[in-house]
Design a protein around this motif. Structure first.
Motif, PDB file in Angstrom:
ATOM      1  N   GLN A 160       0.695  -1.385  -0.101  1.00  0.00           N
ATOM      2  CA  GLN A 160       0.083   0.002   0.185  1.00  0.00           C
ATOM      3  C   GLN A 160       1.146   1.343   0.115  1.00  0.00           C
ATOM      4  N   LEU A 161       1.942   1.262   0.856  1.00  0.00           N
ATOM      5  CA  LEU A 161       2.918   2.250   0.896  1.00  0.00           C
ATOM      6  C   LEU A 161       3.471   2.415  -0.445  1.00  0.00           C
ATOM      7  N   ILE A 174       1.162   4.367  -3.008  1.00  0.00           N
ATOM      8  CA  ILE A 174       0.920   5.767  -3.021  1.00  0.00           C
ATOM      9  C   ILE A 174       1.866   6.781  -3.611  1.00  0.00           C
ATOM     10  N   ALA A 183      -1.374  12.464   1.065  1.00  0.00           N
ATOM     11  CA  ALA A 183      -0.500  11.360   0.898  1.00  0.00           C
ATOM     12  C   ALA A 183      -0.159  10.850   2.526  1.00  0.00           C
ATOM     13  N   ASN A 196      -0.920   7.269   4.142  1.00  0.00           N
ATOM     14  CA  ASN A 196       0.142   6.624   4.727  1.00  0.00           C
ATOM     15  C   ASN A 196      -0.167   6.326   6.217  1.00  0.00           C
ATOM     16  N   ILE A 227       0.419   2.634   7.736  1.00  0.00           N
ATOM     17  CA  ILE A 227       1.128   2.405   8.893  1.00  0.00           C
ATOM     18  C   ILE A 227       0.435   2.148  10.277  1.00  0.00           C
TER      19      ILE A 227
END
Length: 453
Positions: free
Chosen positions: A148-149, A152, A287, A291, A295
Motif C-alpha cells: 500500500q505504501l 501511494i 498522502a 500513509n 502504517i
C-alpha cells in the motif's frame, strides 16, 4: 528438514510474501493515481469506479474457483498463474488509452490478484502450527501493507517521472521476477516438490496430504469430509452447500465484510479524491493521511498477532468493537462543520487501518470451523466478504458523486463527498447485525465439535 519446525517454512513464507506484496501494489495502483487516471482516460467518477469495482467483482467471484484450485492443484500452481495474469494485465493497462481495454486489463488483474492471498493463507496453514498461525497471518498482513505504501507516493512519482506506460510496465516486470522465485522455491507443504521439480518429474507430489490438525487449543477440526475435487470428491456444489450451512464460515464472511471494506475503498480509490477534492487538502497532506492508514495497519498487525494467539476466544468481540469504533470515527469526520482538520482525518485513517489486521480474524475463525479437506474453498468464501463490501462501497460512492454533478476533479465538492461517503454506514450496520446473529450459532457449533482435555 521438512517438518513444521524447520527453517524451510520461513523461506517458503517469504516467497509467498513477495507474491502478496506484488499483488497489493497491483491492486492499489490507483490509490494515488485516481485523478491522473481520470485525466489519462478522460473518465468520470462512475467510470473510474468501474475500473476498481470490476476488478473487485472478479476478485470476489474468483475466490471459489481459486479455493477449488488450491484443494486440487496446490498453492504454487495457483500463485504462479495469478502472477502471470497480473503482469499481463498491467502491461495492457499501461499500453492503452481505451477505457474498454483498460477495464478488461483490470479484470485480468483482478483474477490474478484473487489467486494470491487465499493461497498464502493456505500456505501458512500447511507450514505453521495452530498457535503460530494468528501471529504469522498478522505478519503477512503487515508485510502486505508495504505494498500500500509503495502504491501511494512511490508509484505516483514513478508514473510522473517515467510516464504511464513505464510505471505499469515496471510493475509487470517485478511480477515476472517473483513468478520465477515461486517456480524455483515455493513448496505447498512438507514433502512437496517445487513447481519446477514437479514439471521436470523430479518430485511428483502435487500437494500435501490432508492430515488431521493437531489439537493445540482444545479445538477439534472436522476431517471426515470428502475433498472438493479429485478422486473420491464430494463435488463443488455439495461442498459449497455444506460450508454455507456452517455458521462459523458465515461468521467469518461477515467479520471480513465489516472490518475491511472501508479501508479498501479508501486506499484503492476514493481516499485521494476525497481528501484533495472534498476536504481540500494539498496532495502531501492527503498522502500523509493515506500513509497513516497503512502504517496503522502495520503497527496494529504487530500488536494483534500475539493478542489473538493468547485470547482466541475473544477474537470476534475484538472485530465487532473495532467496527463500532470505525463507524463512530467516520461519523465524527463527516459531521464536522465544513472541512475537518487534517488531524481528524488522520485519526480516522488510523482507526480504519486497524480494520485490515482485524479482518484477518476471519481466517482464524475459518481454520477453527472448516473441514481440513475443504480449507481452501472455505478460506476463499470468507475472503469474499470484505471485497464484496468494498466493491459495493466503491460503486455507490462513484454513482452518488455523479448523481450530484460532482463526478470529475473539476466538480468535486465537500458536500457531495460527505453524502457519498456516508453510504458506508449501511454496510457497517449490516455486517455488525450479521456478526451478532452468527456468533452464538458458531459458538454452539464449535462446542459440539470441541475436544476438551
Amino acid at each position: 528438514m521438512t517438518t513444521r519446525n524447520s527453517k524451510l517454512k520461513w523461506i517458503i513464507w517469504s516467497v509467498g510474501l513477495c507474491a502478496y506484496l506484488i499483488a497489493v501494489v497491483n491492486r492499489s495502483s490507483f490509490s494515488a493515481l485516481g485523478p491522473v487516471a481520470q485525466e489519462h482516460f478522460s473518465a468520470e467518477a462512475t467510470t473510474l469506479s468501474t475500473f476498481v469495482v470490476l476488478q473487485l467483482v472478479v476478485y470476489a467471484g474468483c475466490q471459489i474457483p481459486v479455493g477449488i484450485g488450491l484443494d486440487r492443484f496446490g498453492v504454487s500452481w495457483v500463485v504462479a498463474t495469478g502472477l502471470a495474469a497480473m503482469s499481463l494485465g498491467q502491461l495492457a493497462l499501461g499500453a492503452t488509452e481505451s477505457i474498454p481495454v483498460a477495464i478488461a486489463a483490470r479484470v485480468v488483474m483482478g483474477a490474478g490478484d484473487a489467486c494470491i492471498f487465499t493461497s498464502l493463507v493456505r500456505l501458512v496453514a500447511e507450514w505453521f502450527t495452530r498457535r503460530q498461525t494468528p501471529v504469522v497471518n498478522q505478519a503477512t498482513g503487515l508485510v502486505g501493507q508495504v505494498g500500500q505504501l509503495l502504491a501511494i507516493a512511490p508509484l505516483a512519482a514513478l508514473v510522473g517521472a517515467a510516464g504511464w506506460f513505464a510505471g505499469f510496465a515496471a510493475l509487470a516486470g517485478f511480477g515476472a521476477v517473483v513468478m520465477v522465485l515461486v517456480a524455483l522455491l515455493l513448496r505447498d507443504g512438507p514433502g512437496v516438490g517445487t513447481l519446477l521439480e514437479r514439471l521436470t518429474g523430479r518430485n511428483r507430489v502435487a500437494r500435501p496430504a490432508a492430515a488431521p490438525e493437531s489439537v493445540e487449543t482444545g479445538m477439534l477440526i472436522i476431517t471426515e469430509v470428502l475433498p472438493v475435487v479429485g478422486p473420491g470428491s464430494s463435488g463443488v456444489l455439495p461442498a459449497l452447500r455444506s460450508l454455507a450451512r456452517r455458521p462459523g464460515i458465515r461468521l467469518a464472511f461477515w467479520i471480513h465484510f465489516a472490518t475491511m471494506f472501508s479501508a479498501d475503498s479508501f486506499l484503492l480509490l476514493w481516499g485521494t479524491p476525497f481528501l484533495t477534492g472534498g476536504l481540500g487538502y494539498p496532495f502531501a497532506a492527503a498522502a500523509g493521511v493515506l500513509n497513516a492508514a497503512v502504517i496503522s495497519s502495520m503497527v496494529t498487525a504487530v500488536l494483534f498477532g500475539p493478542i489473538l494467539s493468547r485470547f482466541a476466544r475473544h477474537r470476534v468481540r475484538m472485530a465487532f468493537y473495532g467496527v463500532v469504533v470505525m463507524l463512530g470515527s467516520w461519523a465524527v469526520l463527516l459531521a464536522w462543520p465544513g472541512a475537518a482538520p487534517v488531524w481528524v482525518a488522520g485519526v480516522v485513517a488510523v482507526v480504519m487501518g486497524a480494520g485490515i489486521p482485524l479482518s484477518m480474524i476471519a481466517f482464524d475463525v475459518v481454520r477453527s470451523h472448516a473441514p481440513a479437506r475443504q480449507l481452501g474453498i472455505a478460506t476463499g468464501l470468507a475472503n469474499m466478504g470484505g471485497f464484496t463490501a468494498a466493491l459495493v462501497a466503491i460503486l455507490l460512492i462513484g454513482v452518488a458523486l455523479d448523481l450530484q454533478g460532482s463526478g470529475t476533479p473539476e466538480t468535486y465538492d465537500l458536500g457531495s463527498f460527505k453524502v457519498a461517503m456516508a453510504l458506508q454506514f449501511p454496510l457497517w450496520l449490516l455486517g455488525m447485525v450479521m456478526i451478532l446473529i452468527e456468533r452464538p450459532k458458531a459458538q454452539r457449533d464449535l462446542d459440539r465439535h470441541t475436544r476438551r482435555p
